[in-house]
Write an enzyme that holds these catalytic residues in place. Structure first.
Site, PDB file in Angstrom:
ATOM      1  N   THR A 133      25.386 -13.264 -37.697  1.00  7.18           N
ATOM      2  CA  THR A 133      25.585 -13.990 -36.456  1.00  7.18           C
ATOM      3  C   THR A 133      25.392 -15.490 -36.648  1.00  7.18           C
ATOM      4  O   THR A 133      24.664 -15.922 -37.558  1.00  7.18           O
ATOM      5  CB  THR A 133      24.581 -13.492 -35.391  1.00  7.18           C
ATOM      6  N   ASP A 134      26.008 -16.279 -35.755  1.00  6.00           N
ATOM      7  CA  ASP A 134      25.786 -17.725 -35.801  1.00  6.00           C
ATOM      8  C   ASP A 134      24.410 -18.119 -35.271  1.00  6.00           C
ATOM      9  O   ASP A 134      23.968 -19.259 -35.449  1.00  6.00           O
ATOM     10  CB  ASP A 134      26.879 -18.475 -35.030  1.00  6.00           C
ATOM     11  N   GLU A 135      23.702 -17.170 -34.646  1.00  7.66           N
ATOM     12  CA  GLU A 135      22.390 -17.496 -34.075  1.00  7.66           C
ATOM     13  C   GLU A 135      21.348 -17.840 -35.144  1.00  7.66           C
ATOM     14  O   GLU A 135      20.308 -18.435 -34.834  1.00  7.66           O
ATOM     15  CB  GLU A 135      21.898 -16.360 -33.183  1.00  7.66           C
ATOM     16  N   TYR A 158      15.291 -11.839 -32.917  1.00  7.48           N
ATOM     17  CA  TYR A 158      16.592 -11.329 -33.350  1.00  7.48           C
ATOM     18  C   TYR A 158      17.188 -12.222 -34.430  1.00  7.48           C
ATOM     19  O   TYR A 158      17.545 -11.763 -35.528  1.00  7.48           O
ATOM     20  CB  TYR A 158      17.550 -11.228 -32.171  1.00  7.48           C
ATOM     21  N   LYS A 162      17.922 -11.492 -38.485  1.00  5.49           N
ATOM     22  CA  LYS A 162      19.255 -11.580 -39.098  1.00  5.49           C
ATOM     23  C   LYS A 162      19.274 -12.640 -40.203  1.00  5.49           C
ATOM     24  O   LYS A 162      19.945 -12.459 -41.226  1.00  5.49           O
ATOM     25  CB  LYS A 162      20.306 -11.890 -38.035  1.00  5.49           C
TER      26      LYS A 162
END
Length: 354
Positions: A133-135, A158, A162
């Site tokens: 993810t870009d998060e 989260y 990741k």
């Protein structure tokens, strides 16, 4: 091609599996723990297809994972299984560490063992694609864009979990020579999306005349990619990406949350007109902790190297997504009522691993 896909009953995973089997003719083994966000009904079109099998297994279960590798002998792995909802990670961080970190380590170890037993062309062709993810990059300043060189700065349990899994995947490439590829994507939308996420939650609330809760001032920005564009991008990375490289996949559709909800309301006004506009349902609620202000992806590397690009216009595809939910109550109604598992939806249970 034989491809092992983890998390294939989830939102992005099911779109990918359907694309791999129905559109491209690959043989796929789906490995999924069938937790709350997994819906085997999403793969119902493949129920009688001999090119697809579903095994219920936890990616943290090394015995089950290694058995799947031995039985299926995949030529590639596409690893999507993850806990992915930020709000849940704030209240249940341990589940995210277990699945996203330990589960990824188990998958990498099993893939490494499998890869080291391959020879010749099979060894040369094998790939492990880790989907993220870009998060992991944290929050962007106004006007900024993430690239493959952006610094990691996760802000939630989260995104931290990741980020850890991304680092593990790259470490297994550098340390053991496992042919790893990594992708980081922006926010996905489209059919079969679990309704705790923004767009499906708003669709179902609007359909039922319930409030549309928007965090804070609603001006947090996200880049949106249609899930089918993302699935095509993942295949492009698997087929044409350079081993050891990272590719960012985004939709070039940056919108703030309030604009997304207003666009959804406008589409509802067209599809299900009422006396009062649907915007009346918008309700601002207290912001969540650690809410990043802006994510946006520059997918130029993937576009230039792989010949892939997003094709779906956000507003038009958003209206198509709403129409899908209106036409597929049989998919979302059991979820809305709290019945998540396949056997409770009237399906034959998936085969257990082992």
């Amino acid at each position: 091609m034989r491809i092992l896909v983890t998390g294939g009953c989830g939102f992005i995973g099911s779109a990918l599996v359907l694309h791999l089997v129905q559109d491209l003719g690959h043989e796929v083994l789906t490995l999924d723990a069938l937790t709350y966000a997994a819906n085997p009904v999403s793969l119902a079109p493949l129920e009688a297809n001999p090119r697809h099998r579903l095994i219920e297994a936890d990616i943290c279960d090394s015995a089950a994972v290694n058995a799947a590798f031995r039985e299926f002998a995949p030529q590639a792995v596409m690893h999507l299984a993850a806990e992915s909802h930020v709000d849940r990670s704030i209240t249940e961080p341990g589940a995210f560490i277990r699945t996203n970190v330990t589960g990824t380590q188990v998958m990498l170890d099993a893939a490494r063992s499998h890869y080291e037993g391959l020879t010749g062309e099979a060894r040369t062709a094998f790939r492990f694609l880790h989907v993220s993810t870009d998060e992991v990059y944290g929050s962007l300043p106004p006007g900024g864009f993430f690239t493959e060189d952006s610094r990691y700065d996760p802000r939630s349990p989260y995104s931290a979990s990741k980020a850890a899994s991304d680092h593990l995947a790259r470490a297994w490439h550098e340390t053991y020579g496992l042919p790893v590829l990594v992708t980081n994507c922006s926010n996905n939308y489209g059919p079969r999306h679990f309704p705790e996420k923004l767009i499906p939650l708003m669709i179902l609330n609007a359909l039922e005349g319930k409030p549309l809760p928007v965090y804070g001032d609603g001006l947090n920005e996200r880049d949106w990619i249609h899930v089918e564009d993302h699935a095509r991008g993942l295949v492009a990375v698997l087929e044409r990406g350079r081993v050891g490289q990272t590719y960012l996949l985004g939709g070039r559709a940056v919108r703030n949350n309030l604009a997304v909800v207003k666009a959804l309301c406008a589409a509802f006004d067209r599809l299900r007109p009422q006396a009062a506009p649907h915007e009346r349902l918008i309700t601002f609620v207290a912001d969540r902790p650690g809410h990043d202000r802006r994510y946006a992806i520059d997918p130029g590397k993937a576009e230039a190297e792989l010949g892939w690009a997003p094709t779906r216009s956000f507003e038009a595809a958003l209206e198509d997504t709403i129409a899908w939910y209106l036409d597929n109550e049989a998919w979302w109604r059991p979820i809305r009522e709290g019945r998540y598992r396949g056997e409770r939806l009237g399906l034959a249970p998936a085969r257990k691993a082992g």
